[in-house]
Design a protein around this motif. Structure first.
Motif, short mmCIF file in Angstrom:
data_model
loop_
_atom_site.label_atom_id
_atom_site.label_comp_id
_atom_site.label_asym_id
_atom_site.label_seq_id
_atom_site.Cartn_x
_atom_site.Cartn_y
_atom_site.Cartn_z
N ASP A 67 9.10 -4.26 -4.85
CA ASP A 67 10.55 -4.09 -4.77
C ASP A 67 11.04 -4.23 -3.33
N GLY A 68 10.19 -4.71 -2.47
CA GLY A 68 10.59 -4.96 -1.09
C GLY A 68 10.53 -3.73 -0.19
N ARG A 69 9.87 -2.67 -0.64
CA ARG A 69 9.81 -1.46 0.19
C ARG A 69 8.47 -1.37 0.91
N TYR A 70 8.52 -1.39 2.24
CA TYR A 70 7.30 -1.38 3.05
C TYR A 70 7.28 -0.20 4.02
N SER A 71 7.98 0.88 3.71
CA SER A 71 8.10 1.98 4.65
C SER A 71 6.73 2.60 4.97
N GLU A 72 6.55 2.93 6.22
CA GLU A 72 5.28 3.55 6.62
C GLU A 72 5.22 5.01 6.17
N HIS A 73 6.32 5.50 5.60
CA HIS A 73 6.32 6.87 5.10
C HIS A 73 5.96 6.93 3.62
N ASP A 74 5.74 5.78 3.02
CA ASP A 74 5.44 5.75 1.58
C ASP A 74 4.19 4.90 1.35
N LEU A 75 3.07 5.32 1.93
CA LEU A 75 1.84 4.55 1.82
C LEU A 75 0.93 5.15 0.76
#
Lengths: 166, 137
Positions: free
Chosen positions: A150-158
């Motif tokens: 879905d295009g989410r690459y946050s380093e807080h959601d690994l």
């Protein structure tokens, strides 16, 4: 009063411009890379079967074209695509590929994971993690970025707990 | 008049599209028929299909066999050997979407046969494989 208004004018403009910039920055944050609205269905089905349908802006346009030119030998796979789908995908990657620079791949065949941009973004990833069976390959974005589809690459959601920021 | 002709024409044109959905059994029958034309008396065999599915080739070292990505349990999800992406189960009993779209099936037989076996697969091989995958539970 009139004088004050005269002075407020540029300030208001400045504030509006600052707000606009912030808005734009928010919209183009590096950890949000959704596929563009004009993504052809063929890109998702043809390029998204064996790997994630990568965000086109992660690689320079001429690198994409090099990959498209030899799809029958695509990283050991036969990924040939017949026209008209091939032309549709080529035009899409031309529209949305990056300009040459930090997102150009070094080496041949071009790999997203061999761009200065990708390497900088992943500089804190311990090298052994790339070999981890849960990851298998730098091509496997979703192994760590569980929202990548879905295009989410946050380093807080690994996905891998050891990579999460404390 | 012209409109009538046009609608008749579009009916004829869209007929093959409506017929493009198929069941795994229909597809197997189609490959069986094609194989029989080339090889009179041919009958699809699930056992031969199973052996073929598990066979190793040397054409692409990273992708030696069907099972490299699809695993030896077609009821289970597989994983692309190079990219690590999860692949939905191949057995229609585990994944009802499998072998329902002839064009898609042909595309993947084309790609996978060329990269793993090193050539196009025959209708007989495809009929055998569908016979095997159709009975896996």
């Amino acid at each position: 009063m009139r004088r004050l208004r005269f002075h407020l004018g540029p300030v208001r403009h400045g504030l509006a411009a600052a707000g606009l910039c912030l808005g734009l920055l928010g919209g183009a944050r590096a950890d949000r890379l959704p596929l563009p609205p004009d993504t052809p269905a063929a890109y998702r089905t043809e390029c998204g079967s064996c790997h994630l349908a990568y965000p086109p802006g992660l690689l320079a346009t001429n690198d994409w074209q090099q990959l498209l030119a030899r799809l029958e030998h695509h990283f050991a796979s036969d990924a040939r695509i017949e026209p008209p789908a091939l032309h549709e995908i080529a035009a899409f990657l031309n529209r949305h590929g990056a300009t040459a620079g930090a997102r150009s791949a070094s080496g041949f065949p071009p790999r997203i994971s061999r761009s200065a941009y990708f390497e900088r973004k992943h500089r804190k990833v311990p090298p052994r993690l790339w070999q981890d069976p849960r990851v298998a390959s730098p091509a496997n974005c979703e192994a760590c970025h569980r929202g990548a589809a879905d295009g989410r690459y946050s380093e807080h959601d690994l996905a891998l707990p050891e990579l999460r920021r404390k | 008049m012209r409109r009538t002709l046009l609608s008749i024409l579009s009916c004829i044109l869209y007929l093959p599209l409506a017929a493009s959905a198929a069941t795994p059994a229909q597809l197997q029958a189609r490959y069986q028929q094609e194989a029989e034309a080339a090889q009179p008396g041919f009958a699809a065999s699930a056992r031969r299909g199973e052996r073929w599915f598990n066979q190793a080739y040397t054409h692409t070292p990273q992708l030696p066999s069907c099972t490299t990505c699809h695993t030896q349990q077609p009821m289970q999800p597989g994983r692309h050997a190079i990219t690590g992406k999860v692949i939905k189960p191949l057995a229609p009993a585990a994944n009802p979407e499998r072998f329902g779209d002839p064009a898609k099936v042909e595309k993947w037989f084309g790609r996978n046969c060329r990269e793993v076996v090193g050539r196009e697969c025959s209708a007989a091989e495809k009929a055998d494989l569908l016979a095997y995958l159709g009975e896996v539970r």
